[in-house]
Scaffold this active site. Structure first.
Site, PDB file in Angstrom:
ATOM      1  N   HIS A  59     -50.891  33.431 -12.085  1.00 34.12           N
ATOM      2  CA  HIS A  59     -49.970  32.307 -11.242  1.00 34.12           C
ATOM      3  C   HIS A  59     -48.106  33.207 -11.349  1.00 34.12           C
ATOM      4  CE1 HIS A  59     -48.161  28.580  -9.131  1.00 34.12           C
ATOM      5  NE2 HIS A  59     -46.655  29.355 -10.119  1.00 34.12           N
ATOM      6  N   GLU A 108     -78.282  70.468   6.943  1.00 35.01           N
ATOM      7  CA  GLU A 108     -76.697  69.672   7.657  1.00 35.01           C
ATOM      8  C   GLU A 108     -76.402  70.535   8.560  1.00 35.01           C
ATOM      9  OE1 GLU A 108     -74.745  67.114   6.832  1.00 35.01           O
ATOM     10  OE2 GLU A 108     -73.854  67.457   8.764  1.00 35.01           O
ATOM     11  N   CYS A 146     -68.324  58.928   6.536  1.00 34.65           N
ATOM     12  CA  CYS A 146     -67.953  58.767   5.295  1.00 34.65           C
ATOM     13  C   CYS A 146     -66.082  59.279   5.285  1.00 34.65           C
ATOM     14  CB  CYS A 146     -68.144  57.866   3.608  1.00 34.65           C
ATOM     15  SG  CYS A 146     -66.635  57.263   2.928  1.00 34.65           S
ATOM     16  N   GLY A 203     -70.257  67.082   3.977  1.00 33.83           N
ATOM     17  CA  GLY A 203     -70.001  66.516   4.236  1.00 33.83           C
ATOM     18  C   GLY A 203     -70.141  64.655   4.524  1.00 33.83           C
TER      19      GLY A 203
HETATM   20  C1  LIG Z   1     -65.347  55.104  11.892  1.00 30.61           C
HETATM   21  C2  LIG Z   1     -66.169  54.415  10.713  1.00 30.61           C
HETATM   22  C3  LIG Z   1     -64.890  53.863   9.750  1.00 30.61           C
HETATM   23  C4  LIG Z   1     -65.968  53.273   8.527  1.00 30.61           C
HETATM   24  N1  LIG Z   1     -65.832  52.738   7.659  1.00 30.61           N
HETATM   25  C5  LIG Z   1     -66.727  52.344   6.412  1.00 30.61           C
HETATM   26  C6  LIG Z   1     -65.401  51.668   5.450  1.00 30.61           C
HETATM   27  O1  LIG Z   1     -64.303  50.960   4.924  1.00 30.61           O
HETATM   28  N2  LIG Z   1     -66.505  50.848   4.316  1.00 30.61           N
HETATM   29  C7  LIG Z   1     -67.918  51.264   4.463  1.00 30.61           C
HETATM   30  O2  LIG Z   1     -68.462  50.543   3.399  1.00 30.61           O
HETATM   31  N3  LIG Z   1     -68.311  51.478   5.425  1.00 30.61           N
HETATM   32  C8  LIG Z   1     -67.665  51.938   6.308  1.00 30.61           C
HETATM   33  N4  LIG Z   1     -68.066  53.470   7.669  1.00 30.61           N
HETATM   34  C9  LIG Z   1     -69.532  53.467   7.095  1.00 30.61           C
HETATM   35  C10 LIG Z   1     -69.779  54.690   6.219  1.00 30.61           C
HETATM   36  O3  LIG Z   1     -69.577  55.945   6.800  1.00 30.61           O
HETATM   37  C11 LIG Z   1     -71.931  54.817   6.365  1.00 30.61           C
HETATM   38  O4  LIG Z   1     -72.497  53.945   6.569  1.00 30.61           O
HETATM   39  C12 LIG Z   1     -72.217  55.691   4.932  1.00 30.61           C
HETATM   40  O5  LIG Z   1     -70.816  57.326   5.654  1.00 30.61           O
HETATM   41  C13 LIG Z   1     -73.227  56.412   5.586  1.00 30.61           C
HETATM   42  O6  LIG Z   1     -73.770  57.715   4.959  1.00 30.61           O
HETATM   43  P1  LIG Z   1     -74.828  58.735   5.089  1.00 30.61           P
HETATM   44  O7  LIG Z   1     -74.998  59.036   3.866  1.00 30.61           O
HETATM   45  O8  LIG Z   1     -76.054  57.168   5.454  1.00 30.61           O
HETATM   46  O9  LIG Z   1     -74.781  59.472   6.585  1.00 30.61           O
HETATM   47  P2  LIG Z   1     -74.193  60.520   6.750  1.00 30.61           P
HETATM   48  O10 LIG Z   1     -72.471  60.375   6.258  1.00 30.61           O
HETATM   49  O11 LIG Z   1     -73.509  60.750   8.527  1.00 30.61           O
HETATM   50  O12 LIG Z   1     -74.121  61.587   6.856  1.00 30.61           O
HETATM   51  C14 LIG Z   1     -75.616  62.094   7.324  1.00 30.61           C
HETATM   52  C15 LIG Z   1     -75.422  63.132   7.363  1.00 30.61           C
HETATM   53  O13 LIG Z   1     -76.450  63.767   8.057  1.00 30.61           O
HETATM   54  C16 LIG Z   1     -76.155  65.265   9.331  1.00 30.61           C
HETATM   55  N5  LIG Z   1     -77.467  65.140   9.998  1.00 30.61           N
HETATM   56  C17 LIG Z   1     -77.887  64.623  10.879  1.00 30.61           C
HETATM   57  N6  LIG Z   1     -79.390  64.581  11.503  1.00 30.61           N
HETATM   58  C18 LIG Z   1     -79.633  66.039  10.938  1.00 30.61           C
HETATM   59  C19 LIG Z   1     -80.689  66.673  10.924  1.00 30.61           C
HETATM   60  N7  LIG Z   1     -81.476  66.366  12.000  1.00 30.61           N
HETATM   61  N8  LIG Z   1     -80.595  68.128  10.565  1.00 30.61           N
HETATM   62  C20 LIG Z   1     -79.495  68.151   9.968  1.00 30.61           C
HETATM   63  N9  LIG Z   1     -78.673  67.398   9.171  1.00 30.61           N
HETATM   64  C21 LIG Z   1     -78.251  66.517  10.109  1.00 30.61           C
HETATM   65  C22 LIG Z   1     -75.191  63.991   9.702  1.00 30.61           C
HETATM   66  O14 LIG Z   1     -74.039  65.539  10.059  1.00 30.61           O
HETATM   67  C23 LIG Z   1     -74.425  64.230   8.400  1.00 30.61           C
HETATM   68  O15 LIG Z   1     -73.582  64.889   7.913  1.00 30.61           O
HETATM   69  C24 LIG Z   1     -67.452  53.668   8.409  1.00 30.61           C
HETATM   70  C25 LIG Z   1     -67.926  53.904   9.402  1.00 30.61           C
HETATM   71  C26 LIG Z   1     -66.746  54.822  10.849  1.00 30.61           C
HETATM   72  C27 LIG Z   1     -67.925  55.198  11.831  1.00 30.61           C
END
Ligand SMILES: Cc1cc2nc3c(=O)[nH]c(=O)nc-3n(C[C@H](O)[C@H](O)[C@H](O)COP(=O)(O)OP(=O)(O)OC[C@H]3O[C@@H](n4cnc5c(N)ncnc54)[C@H](O)[C@@H]3O)c2cc1C
Ligand SMILES: NC(=O)c1ccc[n+]([C@@H]2O[C@H](COP(=O)([O-])OP(=O)(O)OC[C@H]3O[C@@H](n4cnc5c(N)ncnc54)[C@H](O)[C@@H]3O)[C@@H](O)[C@H]2O)c1
Length: 457
Positions: A438, A32, A40, A37
């Site tokens: 209802h 990370e 999200c 975390g």
């Molecule tokens: C403002 C906002 C509001 C949102 N609201 C909603 C909602 O209401 N409902 C919904 O369904 N979705 C919502 N989303 C979208 C949702 O947050 C994302 O779809 C989801 O969190 C993606 O999860 P993920 O595990 O793919 O990526 P992430 O949670 O982004 O995790 C990726 C992790 O990888 C790490 N990382 C990246 N590159 C590297 C690297 N090279 N080396 C080590 N670590 C790395 C990052 O630091 C990050 O911690 C929202 C997004 C935003 C920005």
């Protein structure tokens, strides 16, 4: 010599949920580069909705007079709201990190920017290189920052930083007109900030059904200063704030700028070219329905591996990867055919499946039904004038092809329609095969379904 692992997971957002007690006999590396975390929890779904809820209350208070109730909005204690929200979220991130780092004997947390050295080798960005039999890419996406002259020098915000502002800005410019813009315009606008939205396309929430996009844009225009088909051409520091020049020749002076112009996958930071893992033209890692990349032993999930960029999709994909790592002879598939989404603005917008335009463009035979909130009993109670729901269905089978709702509780009202689509239930059966309480607001959905003609036979 590199430490060897059975499994390496890049990203602790949805990626962190993969490793449970069933992985106790595997050596796992978690990598990370940012806050433990992921999006999200720390800067996405959860804190935004914790801001939206008090914003809804602020807006309701401001509008009580229209129902004859003497309420008004008297202001917001921004630092208190902000600190309450992050006072709950930050300990979850810190606790999760501590648990993985200190209490999981089989898991090693590397806190650095990870990159591939080759298919089985990762530079952890901490000075250590590791190898792993299996690698899961769950590295998410980040905000796109458009190239705008002077923008970098004026201290703009993205969704990553705007929720931690020191004080509530009197005036805010939001660049973009999608999910993030709609939600933060509601939050800051309801709290008393004067919001200006500058959006490149000719409506807000352009990815939604045309009727919903148009209706949302109309409501937005009444609440905020909305400039469509406009871009910011230049930004400069001005009197403690920012002066932005717009492509229509006007200027806007604000105290804060929020860039909400989309999110791009973090695939460009992983040196994927050393692995043969393919990305598409948007930088999204190409996976099959089992979440496998084209390279044996490398999996991908979440925002880096799909175009939905939604947490419920990332969660499902993480469960699929988890199962497939544990059961290589019985692979699960990710289901991507009925994916709902909701914009938690005010009004809310929620949708699933085809828009009317998509059904037309694809030559899909369809009928359309509409139902206004204002034509149901609960809608009368609310004196609602803007909410409506829209259904696209197959006239021959009665199966639902798409559903779209704009109005109060749209994200909840949509769910029975998502369920019907997911389980192949017809609109006719769902409408008539159960009681509907209802006069609940859900009668919007009941009447919407009843408005469709019964399929032949
Ligand atoms: C403002 C906002 C509001 C949102 N609201 C909603 C909602 O209401 N409902 C919904 O369904 N979705 C919502 N989303 C979208 C949702 O947050 C994302 O779809 C989801 O969190 C993606 O999860 P993920 O595990 O793919 O990526 P992430 O949670 O982004 O995790 C990726 C992790 O990888 C790490 N990382 C990246 N590159 C590297 C690297 N090279 N080396 C080590 N670590 C790395 C990052 O630091 C990050 O911690 C929202 C997004 C935003 C920005
Ligand atoms: N409630 C939710 O589920 C939720 C909330 C927030 C974010 N998200 C996810 O995050 C993703 C990203 O959200 P987003 O709002 O940043 O992106 P988006 O793709 O929804 O909207 C981007 C908007 O910015 C506009 N734009 C792009 N470049 C511009 C420029 N130079 N000037 C003016 N406007 C410009 C586009 O026309 C578009 O309206 C969403 O697509 C969604 O998947 C989900």
């Amino acid at each position: 010599m590199s430490t060897h692992y059975d499994l390496a997971i890049i990203g602790t957002g949805s990626g962190n949920s993969i490793v449970d007690e069933r992985f106790a006999d595997r050596r796992v590396a978690l990598l990370e580069k940012g806050t433990f975390g992921g999006t999200c929890l720390n800067v996405g779904c959860i804190p935004t909705k914790m801001f939206v809820y008090p914003a809804d209350i602020a807006l309701s208070a401001a509008q009580g007079g229209s129902l004859g109730v003497e309420t008004r909005f008297d202001g917001v204690r921004w630092p208190e709201v902000r600190d309450r929200i992050f006072g709950r979220i930050d300990p979850i991130s810190i606790g999760g990190r501590r648990w993985r780092a200190d209490s999981n004997e089989n898991v090693t947390l590397y806190e650095g920017h990870a990159r591939f050295v080759d298919v089985r080798t990762l530079d952890t960005g901490t000075g250590e290189t590791i190898t792993a039999d299996q690698v899961v890419i769950a590295a998410g996406a980040r905000p796109v920052v458009p190239e705008i002259e002077g923008l970098a020098g004026v201290g703009f915000h993205t969704s990553d930083t705007v929720m931690r502002l020191e004080r509530l800005p009197a005036r805010m410019l939001i660049i973009g007109g999608g999910f993030v813009a709609a939600e933060f315009a509601h939050v800051f606008g309801s709290f008393g900030t004067q919001v200006t939205i500058v959006n490149r396309s000719n409506g807000l929430l352009r990815a939604e059904d045309d009727d919903l996009s148009a209706a949302f844009t109309e409501v937005a225009r009444a609440r905020w200063d909305v400039r469509l088909e406009t871009v910011v051409t230049k930004a400069e520091a001005y009197d403690g704030g920012v002066r932005a020049q717009l492509s229509d020749g006007s200027t806007v002076e604000v105290d804060a700028v929020l860039v909400a112009a989309g999110r791009q996958p973090n695939s460009d930071g992983l040196d994927l070219d050393r692995t043969g893992v393919e990305v598409d033209e948007d930088g999204v890692v190409v996976v099959d329905r089992h979440q496998r990349t084209g390279v044996e032993g490398i999996w991908a999930l979440g925002d880096i591996a799909n175009h939905f960029q939604l947490k419920h999709v990332s969660n499902l994909e993480a469960r699929v990867v988890q199962h497939n790592l544990l059961h290589p002879d019985d692979l699960w598939e990710s289901r991507h055919d009925v994916v709902p989404s909701a914009v938690f603005s005010n009004p809310q917008v929620a949708s699933v499946g085809l828009t009317e335009r998509q059904a037309g463009e694809r030559g899909v035979r369809h009928v359309v039904a509409q139902q206004r909130y204002g034509d149901t009993a609960y809608g009368w109670a609310m004196e609602d004038t803007t909410g409506f729901a829209k259904l696209i269905a197959d006239p021959d089978t009665g199966l639902i092809l798409g559903a779209h709702i704009l109005g109060a509780q749209a994200s909840n009202l949509l769910q029975p329609l998502v369920q019907a689509m997911s389980f192949g239930q017809t609109a006719h059966d769902v409408a008539r095969g159960q009681y509907w309480i209802h006069p609940a607001l859900m009668e919007v959905v009941e009447n919407l379904l009843l408005a469709l003609p019964a399929p032949p036979g």
